[in-house]
Design a protein around this motif. Structure first.
Motif, PDB file in Angstrom:
ATOM      1  N   ALA A   1       5.847  -6.073   3.690  1.00 50.83           N
ATOM      2  CA  ALA A   1       6.077  -5.792   2.273  1.00 50.83           C
ATOM      3  C   ALA A   1       5.976  -4.299   1.990  1.00 50.83           C
ATOM      4  N   GLY A   2       5.006  -3.621   2.623  1.00 52.19           N
ATOM      5  CA  GLY A   2       4.853  -2.190   2.412  1.00 52.19           C
ATOM      6  C   GLY A   2       6.066  -1.402   2.868  1.00 52.19           C
ATOM      7  N   PHE A   3       6.597  -1.727   4.040  1.00 50.63           N
ATOM      8  CA  PHE A   3       7.783  -1.020   4.521  1.00 50.63           C
ATOM      9  C   PHE A   3       9.003  -1.310   3.642  1.00 50.63           C
ATOM     10  N   LEU A   4       9.113  -2.539   3.159  1.00 53.41           N
ATOM     11  CA  LEU A   4      10.228  -2.858   2.255  1.00 53.41           C
ATOM     12  C   LEU A   4      10.119  -2.051   0.965  1.00 53.41           C
ATOM     13  N   LEU A   5       8.905  -1.915   0.436  1.00 58.21           N
ATOM     14  CA  LEU A   5       8.718  -1.105  -0.763  1.00 58.21           C
ATOM     15  C   LEU A   5       9.087   0.358  -0.508  1.00 58.21           C
ATOM     16  N   LEU A   6       8.693   0.892   0.647  1.00 52.12           N
ATOM     17  CA  LEU A   6       9.032   2.286   0.973  1.00 52.12           C
ATOM     18  C   LEU A   6      10.538   2.466   1.131  1.00 52.12           C
ATOM     19  N   ALA A   7      11.219   1.448   1.648  1.00 48.94           N
ATOM     20  CA  ALA A   7      12.675   1.539   1.784  1.00 48.94           C
ATOM     21  C   ALA A   7      13.352   1.609   0.422  1.00 48.94           C
ATOM     22  N   LEU A   8      12.763   0.936  -0.576  1.00 54.28           N
ATOM     23  CA  LEU A   8      13.362   0.888  -1.909  1.00 54.28           C
ATOM     24  C   LEU A   8      12.892   2.006  -2.824  1.00 54.28           C
ATOM     25  N   ALA A   9      11.752   2.620  -2.489  1.00 51.35           N
ATOM     26  CA  ALA A   9      11.081   3.518  -3.425  1.00 51.35           C
ATOM     27  C   ALA A   9      11.846   4.813  -3.659  1.00 51.35           C
TER      28      ALA A   9
END
Length: 420
Positions: A97-105
């Motif tokens: 979830a953290g990496f997905l958030l960083l990809a979208l941020a």
């Protein structure tokens, strides 16, 4: 020749481990591959792609470290109470979830959420899998299998392979987009999640149903372990100078472009030398590897201070620092990780490993702040290195006392049979 290659080959040694232990060791390779896909390029993404200022970038990097190392004690206690499998799997989900958030941020809210999530994830799965490896390796050692320190040596080698592979893949993906890099890292942890869900046995937790505070209370009453954790904490502080003091020294010497190559050099030394060195340390030094190893860590800073002070050319001080620090690491870490189980009496390993890591995080935070102030002060360039040397040197002295006085660390305990 084939026997010799198998003896020192990480793959050959892995074959001696039961399936759950192999999963943990190979999982460490995947953890570092996924993590180092992103970490070396995160600050560059924040400044170059998102245009953030240095203060916010520093805050985000500090949040990641704090949410990881600072919360290890919680993840370890949860592993004791709930079991390795559910806590580790939760950590993998949180990191994905953290990496997905960083990809979208693209703004601070998602950046903070993604950064904290990646740190909290490691605070969950790292102490859980380390405690699992310690528990299973301790039992295997009693049946004349590979020793616990040898198992942790394999664990370290696998992690260093990931340290090499991750940045290489990340540099290739970064030519496309940072979001692709973050998504690839999430994919690595998705594979790990499936592998652990399928391969890690469902077993009741050693302290299921007991209050989390009971685990911390047991750790805090273990004075020998607390002294050991305090002495060991200078290891993480020393290692963190690869990220703080080393780049400053390379910039001073006009060799900033060698930073990546020196990280690769350190990783290659561990990959090639960790398993054979662990065997030599076991046979020749036993528990004395702890004071000797910390003395080598202190030597890495003292030698660098001397070389900087006498004006050694170019990157020579930095290379000497990296090589010597890595050798000290290879001597200290497997033996210390085995000693945790012995000091804990093979109980509440998750809580003990968690507190050990959190102690190192606090030392790294405070010590690096002091060293950073010295680096900023503009004094003699050798001074920060000489001052920092005092910390692992103090640890060497404390470890020497502990090895003599604490029964769990006596030579006849650690060196009997095939010990750590």
């Amino acid at each position: 020749m084939s026997v010799l290659l198998r003896r020192w080959s990480i793959l050959g040694r892995l074959g001696e481990l039961p399936r759950p232990m192999r999963l943990v060791v190979l999982g460490q390779l995947a953890f570092n591959t996924g993590f180092y896909l992103v970490l070396p390029f995160f600050a560059l993404h924040l400044t170059r792609d998102l245009g953030l200022g240095g203060a916010l970038v520093g805050l985000l990097l500090g949040l990641r470290t704090f949410s990881q190392q600072g919360l290890f004690f919680l993840g370890g206690a949860l592993a004791d109470r709930c079991g390795t499998r559910p806590v580790a799997l939760t950590g993998f989900v949180v990191r994905i979830a953290g990496f997905l958030l960083l990809a979208l941020a693209e703004g601070p809210v998602l950046l903070v959420a993604g950064t904290v999530a990646t740190g909290v994830a490691a605070a969950l799965f790292s102490p859980a899998v380390e405690a699992e490896l310690a528990r299973r390796a301790g039992a295997l050692e009693r049946t004349h299998g590979p020793t616990r320190s040898e198992a942790f040596a394999m664990f370290g080698v696998a992690g260093e392979v990931g340290v090499v592979v991750g940045p290489v893949l990340g540099s290739l993906l970064l030519t496309v987009d940072f979001a692709v890099t973050a998504l690839a890292a999430a994919g690595v942890f998705a594979v790990v999640l499936v592998a652990f869900a399928r391969g890690m046995p469902r077993e009741p937790a050693a302290h299921a149903g007991e209050p989390v505070l009971a685990g911390w209370g047991e750790v805090l009453r273990n004075r020998a372990f607390l002294a050991f954790a305090a002495a060991y904490s200078s290891w993480l502080l020393s290692y963190n100078q690869l990220y703080l003091a080393l780049p400053v020294e390379l910039a001073r010497a006009g060799s900033a472009g060698l930073l990546g190559a020196l990280f690769v050099l350190s990783a290659v030394i561990v990959v090639v030398g960790q398993v054979p060195l662990a065997e030599v340390v076991r046979r020749r030094l036993g528990p004395r590897a702890l004071p000797v190893g910390f003395a080598v860590l202190a030597l890495s800073f003292l030698a660098t201070a001397v070389l900087v002070g006498v004006g050694a050319p170019g990157p020579v001080p930095a290379v000497v620092f990296v090589v010597t620090l890595t050798l000290g690491q290879m001597m200290v870490v497997p033996v210390a990780q085995d000693a945790v189980g012995r000091l804990a009496g093979e109980r509440r390993l998750g809580a003990h490993f968690g507190v050990l890591a959190s102690a190192g995080g606090l030392a790294a935070l405070g010590g690096s702040a002091l060293l950073g102030a010295l680096l900023d002060a503009g004094g003699p360039p050798a001074l920060p290195w000489a001052v920092t040397a005092a910390l692992p040197l103090t640890s060497a002295l404390v470890m020497g006392v502990l090895v003599r006085r604490v029964p769990a660390l006596h030579a006849d305990t650690l060196a009997a049979g095939r010990p750590s």
